[in-house]
Design an enzyme around this catalytic site. Structure first.
Site, mmCIF file in Angstrom:
data_model
loop_
_atom_site.group_PDB
_atom_site.id
_atom_site.type_symbol
_atom_site.label_atom_id
_atom_site.label_comp_id
_atom_site.label_asym_id
_atom_site.label_seq_id
_atom_site.Cartn_x
_atom_site.Cartn_y
_atom_site.Cartn_z
ATOM 1 N N LEU A 61 0.817 -1.218 0.000
ATOM 2 C CA LEU A 61 0.000 0.000 0.000
ATOM 3 C C LEU A 61 0.850 1.267 0.000
ATOM 4 O O LEU A 61 0.321 2.372 0.003
ATOM 5 C CB LEU A 61 -0.966 -0.001 1.202
ATOM 6 C CG LEU A 61 -1.998 -1.136 1.220
ATOM 7 C CD1 LEU A 61 -2.923 -1.003 2.425
ATOM 8 C CD2 LEU A 61 -2.815 -1.177 -0.061
ATOM 9 N N LYS A 62 2.159 1.126 0.041
ATOM 10 C CA LYS A 62 3.091 2.258 -0.105
ATOM 11 C C LYS A 62 2.629 3.481 0.705
ATOM 12 O O LYS A 62 2.284 4.522 0.157
ATOM 13 C CB LYS A 62 3.240 2.652 -1.581
ATOM 14 C CG LYS A 62 3.669 1.523 -2.496
ATOM 15 C CD LYS A 62 3.875 2.018 -3.914
ATOM 16 C CE LYS A 62 4.214 0.916 -4.877
ATOM 17 N NZ LYS A 62 3.114 -0.016 -5.188
ATOM 18 N N TYR A 64 2.305 6.834 2.633
ATOM 19 C CA TYR A 64 2.965 8.147 2.537
ATOM 20 C C TYR A 64 2.032 9.166 3.170
ATOM 21 O O TYR A 64 0.973 9.475 2.621
ATOM 22 C CB TYR A 64 3.233 8.508 1.071
ATOM 23 C CG TYR A 64 4.113 9.719 0.863
ATOM 24 C CD1 TYR A 64 5.190 9.668 -0.015
ATOM 25 C CD2 TYR A 64 3.896 10.913 1.536
ATOM 26 C CE1 TYR A 64 6.011 10.762 -0.212
ATOM 27 C CE2 TYR A 64 4.709 12.009 1.352
ATOM 28 C CZ TYR A 64 5.760 11.933 0.478
ATOM 29 O OH TYR A 64 6.584 13.015 0.278
ATOM 30 N N ARG A 179 10.686 -9.445 -15.642
ATOM 31 C CA ARG A 179 10.132 -10.144 -16.792
ATOM 32 C C ARG A 179 10.968 -11.410 -16.928
ATOM 33 O O ARG A 179 12.046 -11.386 -17.534
ATOM 34 C CB ARG A 179 10.195 -9.263 -18.059
ATOM 35 C CG ARG A 179 9.336 -7.997 -17.956
ATOM 36 C CD ARG A 179 7.868 -8.367 -17.811
ATOM 37 N NE ARG A 179 6.953 -7.239 -17.587
ATOM 38 C CZ ARG A 179 6.415 -6.928 -16.402
ATOM 39 N NH1 ARG A 179 6.722 -7.598 -15.311
ATOM 40 N NH2 ARG A 179 5.540 -5.946 -16.315
ATOM 41 N N GLN A 188 6.313 -0.722 -17.242
ATOM 42 C CA GLN A 188 7.562 -0.711 -16.479
ATOM 43 C C GLN A 188 8.711 -0.224 -17.360
ATOM 44 O O GLN A 188 8.787 -0.573 -18.538
ATOM 45 C CB GLN A 188 7.894 -2.130 -15.972
ATOM 46 C CG GLN A 188 6.818 -2.738 -15.087
ATOM 47 C CD GLN A 188 6.852 -2.205 -13.660
ATOM 48 O OE1 GLN A 188 7.415 -1.143 -13.405
ATOM 49 N NE2 GLN A 188 6.231 -2.926 -12.743
ATOM 50 N N GLY A 208 3.906 -9.915 -11.790
ATOM 51 C CA GLY A 208 2.459 -9.834 -11.954
ATOM 52 C C GLY A 208 2.029 -10.303 -13.331
ATOM 53 O O GLY A 208 1.744 -11.484 -13.543
ATOM 54 N N ARG A 209 2.002 -9.363 -14.264
ATOM 55 C CA ARG A 209 1.443 -9.671 -15.583
ATOM 56 C C ARG A 209 2.064 -10.876 -16.279
ATOM 57 O O ARG A 209 1.328 -11.654 -16.899
ATOM 58 C CB ARG A 209 1.499 -8.411 -16.470
ATOM 59 C CG ARG A 209 0.449 -7.392 -16.063
ATOM 60 C CD ARG A 209 0.702 -6.011 -16.625
ATOM 61 N NE ARG A 209 1.803 -5.352 -15.935
ATOM 62 C CZ ARG A 209 2.168 -4.088 -16.137
ATOM 63 N NH1 ARG A 209 1.517 -3.349 -17.025
ATOM 64 N NH2 ARG A 209 3.169 -3.565 -15.460
HETATM 65 O O1 C5P Z 1 2.618 -6.737 -13.715
HETATM 66 P P1 C5P Z 1 3.968 -6.406 -13.114
HETATM 67 O O2 C5P Z 1 4.871 -7.609 -13.015
HETATM 68 O O3 C5P Z 1 4.620 -5.215 -13.757
HETATM 69 O O4 C5P Z 1 3.584 -6.025 -11.606
HETATM 70 C C1 C5P Z 1 4.431 -5.348 -10.755
HETATM 71 C C2 C5P Z 1 3.704 -5.121 -9.460
HETATM 72 O O5 C5P Z 1 4.606 -4.480 -8.563
HETATM 73 C C3 C5P Z 1 2.488 -4.201 -9.557
HETATM 74 O O6 C5P Z 1 1.540 -4.682 -8.608
HETATM 75 C C4 C5P Z 1 2.996 -2.836 -9.121
HETATM 76 O O7 C5P Z 1 2.019 -2.061 -8.449
HETATM 77 C C5 C5P Z 1 4.078 -3.229 -8.126
HETATM 78 N N1 C5P Z 1 5.163 -2.268 -7.911
HETATM 79 C C6 C5P Z 1 5.938 -1.762 -8.929
HETATM 80 N N2 C5P Z 1 6.966 -0.888 -8.656
HETATM 81 C C7 C5P Z 1 7.230 -0.546 -7.388
HETATM 82 C C8 C5P Z 1 6.454 -1.067 -6.342
HETATM 83 C C9 C5P Z 1 5.420 -1.943 -6.638
HETATM 84 O O8 C5P Z 1 5.727 -2.108 -10.082
HETATM 85 N N3 C5P Z 1 8.265 0.233 -7.106
#
Ligand code: C5P
Length: 232
Positions: A61-62, A64, A179, A188, A208-209
């Site tokens: 939830l970062k 701040y 990736r 990204q 994620g993806r």
């Molecule tokens: O889909 P993907 O692999 O890009 O997902 C990356 C996940 O990490 C997302 O849930 C994104 O909100 C989270 N995240 C990020 N960069 C950060 C912190 C969290 O991409 N610095």
């Protein structure tokens, strides 16, 4: 390395299907971010623990805000029983200390990480906001987090090794933008393969993806875990 799977799917039922398909892995971390936690709340944490009590939960939830408000939130997060959460390093040293002091009052506390530079930033956009380059600022934020008692930081894989050199080897790095086998980067900017993550000594690759958009996420996770184990 410990794999952290981002449960960022558009429906609660999709997240559950993904988690259930991964239920036979006892070493996985599940990352709940804005979308899933805002929609599904603490019930999601309980359901994940029911699917596999060994799943570790990272609440992304970062935080701040002003220090006291961050500490209030950190206390509530600790009571949820999650295993790890994060704050923004740019909230500053006082906020970090206030959060850690409040958590020290708990019998058990989750791991606390600080976000250094979001992996979606490129160098120009980051410098525009933070007034210094990603490498320099990530190192400064990491040192500040270390000195104020946090357990680690969120960074791209490319800063992980420098961060450990500036702090200590056991200071954790959690790195999104992975990736595993060179899949599409999406939004990204600083993406790394699993091989690079290993070379850079990343503790937690977040994916994620490349998992949930794969036609067969369970097989993809098995392939990722096998690749990670082979490198150990
Ligand atoms: O889909 P993907 O692999 O890009 O997902 C990356 C996940 O990490 C997302 O849930 C994104 O909100 C989270 N995240 C990020 N960069 C950060 C912190 C969290 O991409 N610095």
């Amino acid at each position: 390395m410990q794999l952290c799977v981002a449960l960022d799917l558009p429906k609660a039922s999709d997240n559950m299907r993904l988690a259930e398909s991964l239920a036979d892995h006892d070493t996985l971390w599940m990352k709940l971010g804005f979308r899933s936690y805002i929609r599904d709340g603490r019930a999601l944490i309980d359901t994940l623990k029911q699917i596999n009590p060994h799943f570790r939960i990272f609440l992304d939830l970062k935080l701040y805000d002003i220090p006291n408000t961050m500490a209030d939130a950190a206390e509530e997060i600790a009571l949820l029983g999650v295993d790890m959460f994060n704050i923004h390093a740019s909230a500053g040293a006082v906020a970090m200390r206030t959060v850690m002091e409040r958590l020290a009052q708990q019998a058990e506390r989750p791991l606390v990480l600080a976000v250094t530079a979001l992996t979606s930033f490129d160098e120009a956009n980051f410098t525009n906001i933070y007034g210094a380059g990603i490498d320099q600022k990530a190192e400064e934020f990491a040192r500040m987090s270390y000195e104020n008692g946090l357990d680690g930081v969120v960074s791209s894989a490319f800063e992980s090794r420098t961060i450990k050199a500036a702090t200590e080897e056991t200071f954790l790095t959690l790195c999104p933008g992975i990736r595993p086998f060179g899949e599409d980067a999406g939004d990204q900017q600083r993406v790394a393969t699993l091989e690079v993550a290993r070379e850079e000594r990343v503790d937690f690759p977040v994916i994620g993806r490349p998992i949930y958009r794969d036609p067969d996420p369970a097989t993809k996770v098995r392939k990722i875990l096998t690749t990670m184990e082979q490198g150990l």
